[in-house]
Design an enzyme around this catalytic site. Structure first.
Site, PDB file in Angstrom:
ATOM      1  N   HIS A 157      -1.006   0.016  16.458  1.00 24.74           N
ATOM      2  CA  HIS A 157       0.073   0.395  15.542  1.00 24.74           C
ATOM      3  C   HIS A 157       1.427   0.283  16.237  1.00 24.74           C
ATOM      4  O   HIS A 157       2.374   0.959  15.845  1.00 24.74           O
ATOM      5  CB  HIS A 157      -0.107   1.834  15.041  1.00 24.74           C
ATOM      6  CG  HIS A 157      -1.226   2.000  14.053  1.00 24.74           C
ATOM      7  ND1 HIS A 157      -2.539   1.842  14.387  1.00 24.74           N
ATOM      8  CD2 HIS A 157      -1.207   2.304  12.726  1.00 24.74           C
ATOM      9  CE1 HIS A 157      -3.296   2.052  13.310  1.00 24.74           C
ATOM     10  NE2 HIS A 157      -2.514   2.334  12.292  1.00 24.74           N
ATOM     11  N   GLN A 159       1.894  -1.543   6.199  1.00 22.50           N
ATOM     12  CA  GLN A 159       2.328  -0.278   6.774  1.00 22.50           C
ATOM     13  C   GLN A 159       2.701  -0.428   8.241  1.00 22.50           C
ATOM     14  O   GLN A 159       3.611   0.226   8.726  1.00 22.50           O
ATOM     15  CB  GLN A 159       1.214   0.749   6.612  1.00 22.50           C
ATOM     16  CG  GLN A 159       0.798   0.874   5.150  1.00 22.50           C
ATOM     17  CD  GLN A 159       0.306   2.247   4.806  1.00 22.50           C
ATOM     18  OE1 GLN A 159      -0.148   2.989   5.674  1.00 22.50           O
ATOM     19  NE2 GLN A 159       0.384   2.604   3.559  1.00 22.50           N
ATOM     20  N   ASP A 179       1.040  -4.724  12.840  1.00 22.24           N
ATOM     21  CA  ASP A 179      -0.251  -5.083  13.430  1.00 22.24           C
ATOM     22  C   ASP A 179      -1.255  -5.573  12.376  1.00 22.24           C
ATOM     23  O   ASP A 179      -2.147  -6.354  12.671  1.00 22.24           O
ATOM     24  CB  ASP A 179      -0.845  -3.859  14.146  1.00 22.24           C
ATOM     25  CG  ASP A 179       0.178  -3.184  15.038  1.00 22.24           C
ATOM     26  OD1 ASP A 179       0.007  -3.204  16.261  1.00 22.24           O
ATOM     27  OD2 ASP A 179       1.175  -2.645  14.503  1.00 22.24           O
ATOM     28  N   PHE A 180      -1.097  -5.080  11.146  1.00 17.64           N
ATOM     29  CA  PHE A 180      -2.052  -5.442  10.095  1.00 17.64           C
ATOM     30  C   PHE A 180      -1.832  -6.870   9.585  1.00 17.64           C
ATOM     31  O   PHE A 180      -2.626  -7.390   8.811  1.00 17.64           O
ATOM     32  CB  PHE A 180      -1.976  -4.465   8.913  1.00 17.64           C
ATOM     33  CG  PHE A 180      -2.082  -3.003   9.288  1.00 17.64           C
ATOM     34  CD1 PHE A 180      -2.540  -2.616  10.542  1.00 17.64           C
ATOM     35  CD2 PHE A 180      -1.725  -2.019   8.378  1.00 17.64           C
ATOM     36  CE1 PHE A 180      -2.626  -1.272  10.887  1.00 17.64           C
ATOM     37  CE2 PHE A 180      -1.816  -0.674   8.714  1.00 17.64           C
ATOM     38  CZ  PHE A 180      -2.258  -0.301   9.967  1.00 17.64           C
ATOM     39  N   GLU A 216      -4.948  -6.348   3.049  1.00 22.23           N
ATOM     40  CA  GLU A 216      -3.748  -7.054   3.520  1.00 22.23           C
ATOM     41  C   GLU A 216      -3.799  -8.556   3.268  1.00 22.23           C
ATOM     42  O   GLU A 216      -2.780  -9.181   2.978  1.00 22.23           O
ATOM     43  CB  GLU A 216      -3.514  -6.774   5.009  1.00 22.23           C
ATOM     44  CG  GLU A 216      -2.920  -5.395   5.297  1.00 22.23           C
ATOM     45  CD  GLU A 216      -3.980  -4.306   5.371  1.00 22.23           C
ATOM     46  OE1 GLU A 216      -5.182  -4.628   5.287  1.00 22.23           O
ATOM     47  OE2 GLU A 216      -3.594  -3.126   5.507  1.00 22.23           O
ATOM     48  N   GLU A 235       0.836  -1.208   0.000  1.00 26.97           N
ATOM     49  CA  GLU A 235       0.000   0.000   0.000  1.00 26.97           C
ATOM     50  C   GLU A 235       0.868   1.254   0.000  1.00 26.97           C
ATOM     51  O   GLU A 235       1.800   1.355   0.794  1.00 26.97           O
ATOM     52  CB  GLU A 235      -0.896  -0.005   1.250  1.00 26.97           C
ATOM     53  CG  GLU A 235      -1.877  -1.168   1.272  1.00 26.97           C
ATOM     54  CD  GLU A 235      -2.358  -1.515   2.679  1.00 26.97           C
ATOM     55  OE1 GLU A 235      -2.027  -0.793   3.633  1.00 26.97           O
ATOM     56  OE2 GLU A 235      -3.051  -2.543   2.820  1.00 26.97           O
TER      57      GLU A 235
END
Lengths: 354, 322
Positions: free
Chosen positions: A145, A99, A102-103, A77, A43
């Site tokens: 994050h 990014q 955590d994702f 994701e 992204e």
């Protein structure tokens, strides 16, 4: 396992100082120039006028390699990870990117069930040479994050896990990760990036490091003794290597010589270096930013305790974040992240009492 | 079936492949009842037209992805029946050397990624395979099978959207067999047809009679041509029905008897047999010969599987990393 060819000691090379971001970008650029099958997918990584990924690592790469090879994605994701895995099985060497680490939970099925297992389920017929880059570490962004996720991935057979603490290692390990025929989860710590401009991270730690001009790779599974010492072994990764080195300086002033080992990769793990050191110093502590329960340090403690039982003079001690989500308030976050002071006090206690 | 471009030889090949799928599942059913196969199994009898119709439109080098119900897909794609049967018997001669089992049948070198048994899990992988084809300049396509249940999981949306925005050479094939395990599709989807969701991604979507093998072949051929030509994905919804329960242990009590009976009237193998007979392509004698040759192939496959060695227990430890 792919076996890297060269490792040039920094001392023998032309010294340049780069940030982690610059070193990682250089690794990507070199590998993309070397091998047309290497693509980037993520992204905001190649948008004109954008920022080159959340922390600027891919800045400028779309200009050199074009959007065919630097592929901007929707915010998806699971598909980023899965498309990378599918493309890897199809002959490319994708470097995917989220990014914030955590994702990765959104992509967990594609990483843990698909990428990690395709080779095994196929009876060894398929390779999935992909890299999943992910920033970790608490940096006043709160609970979603700022997590450290190493333990989740070290637990999945079929995934390799790298976690560099400095620009030299970052570049050498990322190049090795790209050439590896297995899926590699590549963790980068936000406070070690040295991102510039609007993406500069407050509270960055020793972000500049020597990186040779000459090409080099760093093999997986080789820990580095970041500081030699005779009295106690401190094993750490990412930001905690720096905290441990700071602690070692203080300890030295108090007559305690701590040996600091930077694990560099968690899978594969360099058991020999850690065990040898623990046998020599007879005391071991592990420092990680992940939550205490089930962190990678627990595995190190268990296994080293097993093979070094008779050689240790003290219990193996672990320093980790408490079992809470990452807090936001700076005063709480400071409490949450293992501090230099805690490392000093724990080492001192182990050395004095045993 | 007059508007199809298939010649008699191709039609008979398609028919034989469907019979092979059907009889394979019948064998497997009895082998399970006899306790000769470990594990579980999700059978695909009733869905042969979808598997064979799609795969008959593929070319060498194309890749399919499949689901926890992959037997007919693997047979339709042309994987050797011996290697499939041996895999079900957990033998080292199986297509996955005994490490996959029923739910992970596949052989990428032969055009089938190991089947993905996480619902919707294969949709991003197929999209990634298509990305590799496009990037490498190959003229191949990915054909991505999934069920109606997968139309409601996140990867369906994420991956089809990516396939669409990048015009990837992939065909998304939803085998709508009306039930996700025991749950009727009507309970979990407000729209009548999965294919209408294609509009959300700006790609063509169509609903096809998934029990009419030539209708499937035609739809897949045109979707494949579109994908190969760089014009992007299509979402095909193939309406079909599984004759068995969801898995080995499921008698399927949640399905009304008259519904099951109505679908059995539309048995895809029987329908095609009748159509071919009516058109003079298939004689009774030819049908008997095909049946006998399929039985022989399956006899040999079972014998091969039974006589094959089991993998060494320690092989459990290999193939984790390249």
């Amino acid at each position: 396992m792919s076996s890297p060819e060269t490792q040039i000691p920094a001392a023998q090379t032309t010294a340049r100082k780069l940030t982690m971001v610059e070193a990682l970008r250089e690794a990507l650029r070199e590998e993309m120039r070397r091998d047309d099958r290497v693509i980037l997918i993520g992204e905001d990584i190649g948008v004109e006028g954008g920022f080159g990924g959340a922390f600027t690592v891919t800045l400028g790469l779309a200009e050199e390699f074009g959007h065919r090879r630097v592929i901007d994605t929707p915010i998806s994701e699971a598909a980023i990870a899965g498309v990378a895995a599918g493309a890897a099985a199809g002959g490319l060497r994708p470097v995917a990117d989220v990014q914030y680490g955590d994702f990765l939970f959104i992509a967990m099925d594609q990483l843990a069930n698909q990428a990690a297992k395709l080779r095994y389920m196929s009876g060894g017929k398929i390779s999935v040479p992909m890299v999943m880059r992910a920033p970790v570490g608490a940096t006043t962004r709160g609970s979603q994050h700022g997590q450290s996720l190493e333990a989740f991935f070290t637990h999945v057979p079929g995934l390799k896990v790298a976690c560099p603490s400095n620009p030299y290692d970052g570049k050498g390990l990322l190049k090795t990760a790209i050439r590896d025929d297995n899926p590699v989860i590549f963790f980068e710590h936000k406070l070690l990036y040295g991102s510039k401009g609007a993406r500069k991270e407050a509270g960055g730690v020793e972000v500049l490091g020597h990186v040779p001009d000459q090409e080099y790779l760093i093999p997986f599974g080789q820990a580095k003794i970041a500081r030699p010492g005779r009295d106690i072994t401190i094993v750490a990764n990412l930001l905690m290597v720096h905290r441990s080195l700071q602690a070692a300086k203080i300890l030295a002033e108090r007559g305690i010589e701590a040996e600091v080992i930077d694990v560099r990769t968690l899978v594969p793990f360099d058991w020999d270096t850690v065990a040898e050191s623990a046998r020599r110093t007879r005391k071991l502590m592990i420092v990680e930013e992940d939550n205490l329960t089930g962190g990678w340090g627990a595995e190190v403690a268990a296994r080293i305790g097993d093979v070094c039982f008779g050689h240790l003079d003290a219990p193996i001690r672990r320093i980790a974040a408490p079992d809470t989500p990452v807090p936001f308030a700076p005063i709480m976050e400071k409490f949450y992240i293992p501090s230099m002071e805690t490392i000093v006090a724990t080492a001192q206690e182990l050395v004095s009492n045993y | 079936m007059n508007d199809s471009n298939l010649d008699s030889k191709q039609r008979l090949a398609i028919y034989r492949r469907m019979v092979l799928c059907r009889k394979f599942e019948e064998r497997v059913y009895y082998l399970f009842l006899e306790g000769r196969l470990p594990g579980t199994v999700h059978q695909s009898a009733g869905q042969e037209a979808s598997a064979v119709g799609v795969c008959s439109a593929l070319a060498e080098g194309d890749v399919i992805t499949s689901t926890h119900r992959p037997h007919s897909h693997a047979i339709a794609r042309g994987l050797p029946v011996k290697s499939l049967m041996a895999e079900l018997f957990a033998k080292s001669t199986g297509c996955c050397r005994g490490k996959g089992g029923s739910m992970h049948l596949g052989d990428l070198a032969l055009g089938m990624l190991p089947a993905i048994a996480i619902v919707g899990g294969g949709i991003p992988l197929a999209t990634g395979q298509a990305l590799a084809f496009q990037y490498l300049g190959k003229k191949n396509i990915a054909a991505c099978f999934f069920g109606d249940g997968a139309a409601n999981i996140g990867t369906f949306h994420e991956a089809i959207n990516m396939g669409a925005i990048w015009n990837l050479p992939v065909v998304y094939i939803c085998e709508n067999n009306k039930y996700g395990a025991s749950t009727s599709v009507e309970k979990v989807m407000k729209v009548e047809h999965v294919s209408t969701r294609a509009a959300a991604y700006g790609i063509p979507g169509m609903t096809i009679d998934g029990n009419d093998v030539e209708a499937v072949h035609r739809a897949m051929s045109s979707a494949a041509e579109r994908a190969r030509g760089g014009r992007g994905p299509t979402l095909l919804e193939l309406e079909t029905y599984r004759f068995s329960g969801h898995s080995r242990s499921d008698p399927g009590h949640y399905r009304p008897q008259d519904e099951v009976a109505a679908w059995k009237q539309r048995d895809p193998v029987g329908l095609y047999e009748k159509a071919l007979t009516d058109h003079g392509v298939l004689t009774e004698e030819a049908a008997r010969q095909i049946s006998a040759s399929v039985e022989k192939e399956l006899d040999e496959a079972v014998k091969f599987a039974e006589e094959s060695p089991s993998p060494a227990a320690e092989e459990c430890l290999s193939d984790v990393f390249a």
